[in-house]
Design an enzyme around this catalytic site. Structure first.
Site, PDB file in Angstrom:
ATOM      1  N   ASP A 443       0.731  -1.339   0.011  1.00  0.00           N
ATOM      2  CA  ASP A 443      -0.204  -0.160  -0.146  1.00  0.00           C
ATOM      3  C   ASP A 443       1.011   1.211   0.108  1.00  0.00           C
ATOM      4  OD1 ASP A 443      -2.219  -1.467  -0.020  1.00  0.00           O
ATOM      5  OD2 ASP A 443      -2.425  -1.501   2.092  1.00  0.00           O
ATOM      6  N   ASP A 449       3.555  12.194  -9.343  1.00  0.00           N
ATOM      7  CA  ASP A 449       3.956  12.207 -10.906  1.00  0.00           C
ATOM      8  C   ASP A 449       3.722  10.657 -11.164  1.00  0.00           C
ATOM      9  OD1 ASP A 449       5.992  11.872  -9.286  1.00  0.00           O
ATOM     10  OD2 ASP A 449       7.283  13.574 -10.417  1.00  0.00           O
ATOM     11  N   GLU A 472       7.751  11.194 -20.125  1.00  0.00           N
ATOM     12  CA  GLU A 472       8.920  11.720 -19.337  1.00  0.00           C
ATOM     13  C   GLU A 472       9.439  10.888 -18.278  1.00  0.00           C
ATOM     14  OE1 GLU A 472       9.568  16.107 -18.225  1.00  0.00           O
ATOM     15  OE2 GLU A 472       9.698  15.004 -16.583  1.00  0.00           O
ATOM     16  N   GLU A 473       8.386  10.272 -17.591  1.00  0.00           N
ATOM     17  CA  GLU A 473       8.633   9.415 -16.493  1.00  0.00           C
ATOM     18  C   GLU A 473       9.282   8.012 -16.518  1.00  0.00           C
ATOM     19  OE1 GLU A 473       8.618  10.331 -13.368  1.00  0.00           O
ATOM     20  OE2 GLU A 473       7.578  12.205 -13.933  1.00  0.00           O
ATOM     21  N   ASP A 491       4.459  14.565 -20.851  1.00  0.00           N
ATOM     22  CA  ASP A 491       5.125  14.702 -19.448  1.00  0.00           C
ATOM     23  C   ASP A 491       3.501  14.725 -18.427  1.00  0.00           C
ATOM     24  OD1 ASP A 491       6.168  15.674 -17.234  1.00  0.00           O
ATOM     25  OD2 ASP A 491       6.888  17.479 -17.974  1.00  0.00           O
ATOM     26  N   LEU A 493       3.133  14.879 -15.136  1.00  0.00           N
ATOM     27  CA  LEU A 493       2.915  16.123 -14.355  1.00  0.00           C
ATOM     28  C   LEU A 493       4.287  17.013 -14.080  1.00  0.00           C
ATOM     29  CD1 LEU A 493       0.631  16.787 -12.290  1.00  0.00           C
ATOM     30  CD2 LEU A 493       1.681  15.571 -10.720  1.00  0.00           C
ATOM     31  N   ASP A 494       4.076  17.835 -15.245  1.00  0.00           N
ATOM     32  CA  ASP A 494       5.105  18.947 -14.972  1.00  0.00           C
ATOM     33  C   ASP A 494       5.019  19.747 -13.851  1.00  0.00           C
ATOM     34  OD1 ASP A 494       7.383  20.132 -16.589  1.00  0.00           O
ATOM     35  OD2 ASP A 494       6.125  21.760 -16.020  1.00  0.00           O
ATOM     36  N   GLU A 654       8.187  18.657 -23.641  1.00  0.00           N
ATOM     37  CA  GLU A 654       7.910  19.590 -23.261  1.00  0.00           C
ATOM     38  C   GLU A 654       7.957  20.835 -24.316  1.00  0.00           C
ATOM     39  OE1 GLU A 654      10.550  19.437 -20.098  1.00  0.00           O
ATOM     40  OE2 GLU A 654       9.179  19.169 -18.511  1.00  0.00           O
TER      41      GLU A 654
HETATM   42  O1  LIG Z   1      14.900  24.955 -11.781  1.00  0.00           O
HETATM   43  P1  LIG Z   1      14.503  25.603 -13.025  1.00  0.00           P
HETATM   44  O2  LIG Z   1      15.829  25.883 -13.981  1.00  0.00           O
HETATM   45  O3  LIG Z   1      14.102  27.017 -12.812  1.00  0.00           O
HETATM   46  O4  LIG Z   1      13.568  24.793 -13.782  1.00  0.00           O
HETATM   47  C1  LIG Z   1      12.105  25.112 -13.613  1.00  0.00           C
HETATM   48  C2  LIG Z   1      11.179  24.111 -14.311  1.00  0.00           C
HETATM   49  O5  LIG Z   1      11.464  22.955 -14.315  1.00  0.00           O
HETATM   50  C3  LIG Z   1      10.072  22.350 -14.298  1.00  0.00           C
HETATM   51  O6  LIG Z   1       9.791  22.084 -12.987  1.00  0.00           O
HETATM   52  C4  LIG Z   1      10.235  20.978 -15.004  1.00  0.00           C
HETATM   53  O7  LIG Z   1      11.242  20.193 -14.433  1.00  0.00           O
HETATM   54  P2  LIG Z   1      10.970  18.726 -14.347  1.00  0.00           P
HETATM   55  O8  LIG Z   1      10.617  18.085 -15.730  1.00  0.00           O
HETATM   56  O9  LIG Z   1      12.235  18.030 -13.861  1.00  0.00           O
HETATM   57  O10 LIG Z   1       9.867  18.413 -13.750  1.00  0.00           O
HETATM   58  C5  LIG Z   1       9.338  23.078 -14.832  1.00  0.00           C
HETATM   59  O11 LIG Z   1       7.890  23.108 -14.630  1.00  0.00           O
HETATM   60  C6  LIG Z   1       9.896  24.437 -14.477  1.00  0.00           C
HETATM   61  O12 LIG Z   1       9.748  25.502 -15.429  1.00  0.00           O
END
Ligand SMILES: O=P(O)(O)OC[C@H]1O[C@](O)(COP(=O)(O)O)[C@@H](O)[C@@H]1O
Length: 717
Positions: A443, A449, A472-473, A491, A493-494, A654
C-alpha cells in the site's frame, strides 16, 4: 404509466427490470413506484432534444438511482430526424421539420452515486456496465456482502426496507415489509415497521452506506427482537479514514476508475463503486445472486449482460440491424467458484467477448453533416461547446480516431486534476499521518507524478488508438499495438516539485501519426523512432493546467483553443477560442536566481527590458511560477517570454508540444537560436534551452545571440 398498467417490474434472468419510458423520467413518483415494486435496473429509453431536457438529463436519473436504490440506464438517441412536412409543436415557434438534435449522452448511474461517462452527443454507442445487483439488496458500506451469511435489511432514505432472513428469500414479495425511516441529524436511522406488516422476529441490521449517512460510515450491527411499532437505531461508527485514503488512491475503488472507448463507439465502464463487492457482468451478477439465495449453484447455459444493452441499442436504432444478438463466445459455460479471482476472470472474459463481437459493428443512424454543423452553431450561439463537441463531427471534425484518443486524454486529466486537488494528495507520502496506520509495503504511497503517469498511460492504452507512448517518467517508450494510428509523447505532471505547496502543475502531450514505414522494424527501434519525430509532424498537442481552474489547451493544427473544466457537468467547455498571443508582451518569466550563471547576452537582454530600454519602451515585469505549464499559459494569454535558458526542459515532451501551441497562437518557440519545431530530436530525454512567447519579444531576445546558459551546475531546488 399514462395507462392503467401500474408500474410493472419484470423479473428476468438478469434481474428485476423496468422500462421507464422517455417523459416518465420527469415524474418523481414513477421512479418511486418502480422502487417500491422492487426494481433493480430501470431503463429510461428516450428520444429527447436539447435545451431544458439536456439540463435535466444528468440529474434526474442519478437522483432517482440514489433515492430508490437501483441502477438506472439513461438512453437517448442521437441525430436529427427530418420529416417531409412542416409542423408546429405548440411552443409558439415557427413551423419546423424536425424536433431538434437528439443529444445522445447515454449512461448508467449506480446507487453509490457513481456514474459512467456519457456516450457521445453525436454518435451511437454502447455502454457496457458492470452492476453488482447485490448493492440493490444489501447496500453495505463494509467489506463483505451479507447475502450468504444471514440477515440483512435494505434501507433507503425514503424509508423502504426489506427484511431478509434465511427462510425468507429476498425476492418473495410477501416477505417484504416497509420500514419507516428517519435520518436524524446525528446520523441515527430509526426504523419503524408499520403496524400493518405484523412482522416480528430476530434480525440484524448491518446495512448502511455513504449515501444514506451522507459520509463514509460503517454501522454498528444491531441485533434484537423487533415488533411492529418498535424502533431500532443504527449508529454510524467513526469515519474510516483509511478507507477514504485508499479510495483516493484508487486501491479499493478501482471499479469506478476503469473506462475505455473501444472501436470508437463503445464505452466500457464499471459502475459499481466498491471493488470489494466484485463488480460483475449484469447477468452474471443476477444469476450469481439467485444461485446464492437458494443455495444452489446454477449454471446459465447462455447469458450476456451486454445482450441487454445491445437489445436496447437495437431498439433505438430501428432497423439498422448492424448489431447481431451476441452468442457470448467468450463467456464460460458455468459460473466458477465464488472467489473474487474467478469472478474477475469471468468478467474479463465477458468483456473481451463483448468487445470482440462489437469490433467492426457500425451503429448507424447518424444524421450528421449539415444538421450537426447547424446544431454546433446553435450550441455555440446559445451556450458554449464542450471539447468533445468542438472536435467532433459537428465542429472541427478531427476524425474518429483522434476524437477517441482525446476523450481518453481528457478523462485521464480530469482524474489527475481530482487527485492533485484532493486533500489526500500530498498525503500520498504521509498516509499514516492521516490514518494512524502503518501502510504495508504493497500500500506504500507513490509520488503523484508516478500515479499521474499510470493514470494517463492506462488511458492511452485503453483508447485503442495509440501504438506507442513515450513518457517523461519512463526510460523508454512503450510499444502497444501495431495497427493503430498514433504515437503519443507526454509529461504526465510537470511542475510536480511544487505540488505540496498547491502551486499549479500541468500535463503536456503531443500526438503524432504512427510511422507505418517503420512497422517492420524491431519493436524497440520503431518505438523510439516513432517517438523521436520532429515537432513539425505534430498532429495535435496540448496541456492541461491544474490551477484555480483546470484548463485544457490544445491545438489540432488550426489555432490554439482552451477549454475550462466545468465541475458541475464534468465537461471541458470552450472558454478561449482561437487564442492569439499578443505580438509583444511586457512580462519575462525566468528563474532570476541563475543570473550569475547566465551568459552575457541573456543578462544584457533582461537588464535592458526590465529597465524599459529595449525595443518596447516599457519596463518589463518579472513573473516566475517555476511550473512550465502555468508560466506558459500566462504567456499565451498576456504575451512576453517564458524561458528556461539552461539545458533543462525536454525537447520531446515539453518544448515541442508547447512550441506547437505557441506557433498555432501566432507566437514562437525557440532554443535561443532557432525554431524548436525544426530541431530533429536525437534522444528521447534530450534537454535544451527553451524560450516561448510573443514573436517580437523572441526576435528581440535572439538578437542578443548569446542567450543559452551553458553552465548548468545542478541546482538543489
Ligand atoms: O529549476 P529551474 O531551472 O527554474 O526549472 C524549473 C522548471 O522545471 C520544471 O519544474 C520541469 O522540471 P521537471 O521536468 O524536472 O519536473 C518546470 O515546470 C519549471 O519551469
Amino acid at each position: 404509466m399514462e395507462e392503467n398498467t401500474g408500474h410493472p417490474v419484470f423479473e428476468t434472468a438478469y434481474g428485476k427490470i423496468v422500462v421507464n419510458i422517455c417523459y416518465g423520467r420527469h415524474h418523481p413518483l414513477n421512479w418511486l413506484a418502480f422502487g417500491l415494486n422492487g426494481a433493480e435496473i430501470v431503463f429510461n429509453p428516450s428520444a429527447t432534444v436539447c435545451e431544458l431536457s439536456e439540463l435535466l438529463w444528468p440529474i434526474e436519473a442519478r437522483n432517482a438511482t440514489i433515492a430508490n436504490s437501483y441502477f438506472v440506464g439513461s438512453i437517448n438517441r442521437v441525430g436529427t430526424e427530418i420529416f417531409p412536412n412542416l409542423f408546429t409543436s405548440g411552443d409558439r415557434k415557427l413551423q419546423h421539420s424536425d424536433f431538434g438534435h437528439f443529444y445522445g449522452s447515454s449512461h448508467f448511474s449506480a446507487l453509490d452515486a457513481s456514474c459512467t461517462p456519457s456516450l457521445s452527443r453525436y454518435k451511437d454507442g454502447l455502454v457496457i456496465s458492470y452492476m453488482d445487483l447485490n448493492l440493490c439488496m444489501v447496500y453495505n458500506g463494509n467489506d463483505h456482502l451479507l447475502m450468504g451469511d444471514g440477515n440483512g435489511v435494505r434501507i433507503s432514505h425514503i424509508g423502504q426496507g426489506r427484511l431478509v432472513t434465511k427462510d425468507r428469500p429476498l425476492d418473495a414479495q410477501s416477505r417484504t415489509i416497509l420500514l419507516e425511516g428517519v435520518l436524524t441529524h446525528e446520523g441515527l436511522y430509526k426504523l419503524v415497521p408499520p403496524d400493518s406488516t405484523r412482522q416480528q422476529g430476530l434480525f440484524q441490521v448491518c446495512s448502511a452506506s455513504s449515501s444514506q449517512f451522507g459520509h463514509n460510515a460503517n454501522v454498528d450491527i444491531v441485533t434484537g427482537d423487533i415488533s411492529a411499532g418498535e424502533s431500532i437505531e443504527i449508529i454510524p461508527e467513526q469515519v474510516n479514514n483509511e478507507q477514504v485514503v485508499n479510495n483516493e488512491l484508487g486501491n479499493h475503488n478501482v471499479a469506478s476508475q476503469s473506462v475505455s472507448i473501444v472501436n470508437n463507439e463503445q464505452v466500457v465502464s464499471h459502475v459499481s463503486g466498491f471493488a470489494d463487492r466484485v463488480p460483475v457482468d449484469v447477468s452474471v451478477a443476477a444469476e450469481f445472486d439467485y444461485a446464492r439465495q437458494d443455495g444452489s449453484a446454477s449454471s446459465p447455459s447462455h447469458h450476456s449482460g451486454d445482450e441487454l444493452n445491445v437489445t436496447f441499442l437495437e431498439d433505438l436504432q430501428g432497423d439498422s440491424g448492424s448489431i447481431t444478438t451476441p452468442t457470448s463466445p467468450g463467456v464460460p459455460e458455468s459460473i466458477p467458484e465464488n472467489t473474487s479471482e474467478a469472478v474477475h476472470e469471468n468478467v474479463t472474459r465477458a468483456v473481451d467477448s463483448a468487445v470482440e463481437r462489437l469490433q467492426g459493428c457500425t451503429c448507424g443512424v447518424l444524421q450528421l453533416g449539415k444538421e450537426a454543423k447547424a446544431q454546433m452553431e446553435v450550441t455555440a450561439a446559445n451556450g458554449i461547446p464542450s471539447l468533445m463537441d468542438y472536435v467532433g463531427k459537428g465542429g472541427l471534425d478531427v476524425g474518429d480516431d483522434l476524437l477517441v484518443l482525446l476523450y481518453h486524454i481528457q478523462f485521464a486529466c480530469k482524474r489527475i486534476a481530482a487527485l492533485v486537488a484532493s486533500p489526500f494528495n500530498s498525503a500520498l507520502g504521509k498516509h499514516s499521518a492521516l490514518t494512524g496506520a502503518v501502510p504495508s509495503d504493497r500500500d506504500k504511497p507513490k509520488p503523484l507524478d508516478i500515479v499521474a503517469n499510470e493514470i494517463i498511460l492506462s488511458a492511452l492504452r485503453n483508447s485503442g488508438k495509440v501504438s506507442v507512448m513515450a513518457s517523461e517518467e519512463d526510460d523508454a517508450p512503450i510499444w502497444i499495438n501495431d495497427d493503430v494510428p498514433f504515437a503519443v509523447v507526454l509529461d504526465p505532471l510537470d511542475g510536480s516539485r511544487n505540488i505540496d505547496a498547491s502551486i499549479p502543475t500541468g500535463t503536456i502531450f503531443g500526438i503524432y501519426n504512427r510511422l507505418p514505414e517503420l512497422d517492420n522494424q524491431p519493436v524497440e527501434e520503431k518505438a523510439l523512432l516513432n517517438s523521436l519525430q520532429s515537432g513539425t509532424k505534430l498532429v495535435a498537442a496540448g496541456y492541461v493546467l491544474y490551477s484555480s481552474a483546470t484548463i485544457l489547451c490544445a491545438s489540432f493544427g488550426s489555432g490554439t483553443h482552451a477549454f475550462t473544466l466545468d465541475h458541475s457537468t464534468g465537461d471541458f467547455i470552450l472558454t478561449h477560442p482561437s487564442i492569439r498571443i499578443p505580438p509583444r508582451g511586457q512580462i519575462y518569466s525566468v528563474n532570476d536566481a541563475r543570473y550569475f550563471d547566465w551568459p552575457e547576452g541573456l543578462r544584457q537582454y533582461i537588464d535592458t527590458v526590465r529597465q524599459g530600454k529595449g525595443k518596447y519602451p516599457k519596463k518589463y515585469s518579472a513573473r516566475y511560477i517555476c511550473s512550465l505549464v502555468a508560466d506558459f499559459h500566462r504567456t499565451l494569454l498576456y504575451g512576453g517570454i517564458a524561458m528556461n535558458p539552461r539545458d533543462h526542459l525536454r525537447l520531446v515532451y515539453e518544448a515541442n508540444p508547447l512550441s506547437f501551441l505557441a506557433e498555432q497562437a501566432g507566437g514562437k518557440g525557440s532554443n535561443g537560436k532557432s525554431r524548436i519545431l525544426s530541431i530533429q530530436p536525437v534522444k528521447l530525454h534530450q534537454r535544451l534551452p527553451l524560450f516561448l512567447g510573443s514573436c517580437e519579444d523572441i526576435d528581440e531576445l535572439e538578437s542578443y545571440v548569446d542567450v543559452q546558459q551553458k553552465v548548468n551546475p545542478g541546482y538543489e531546488v
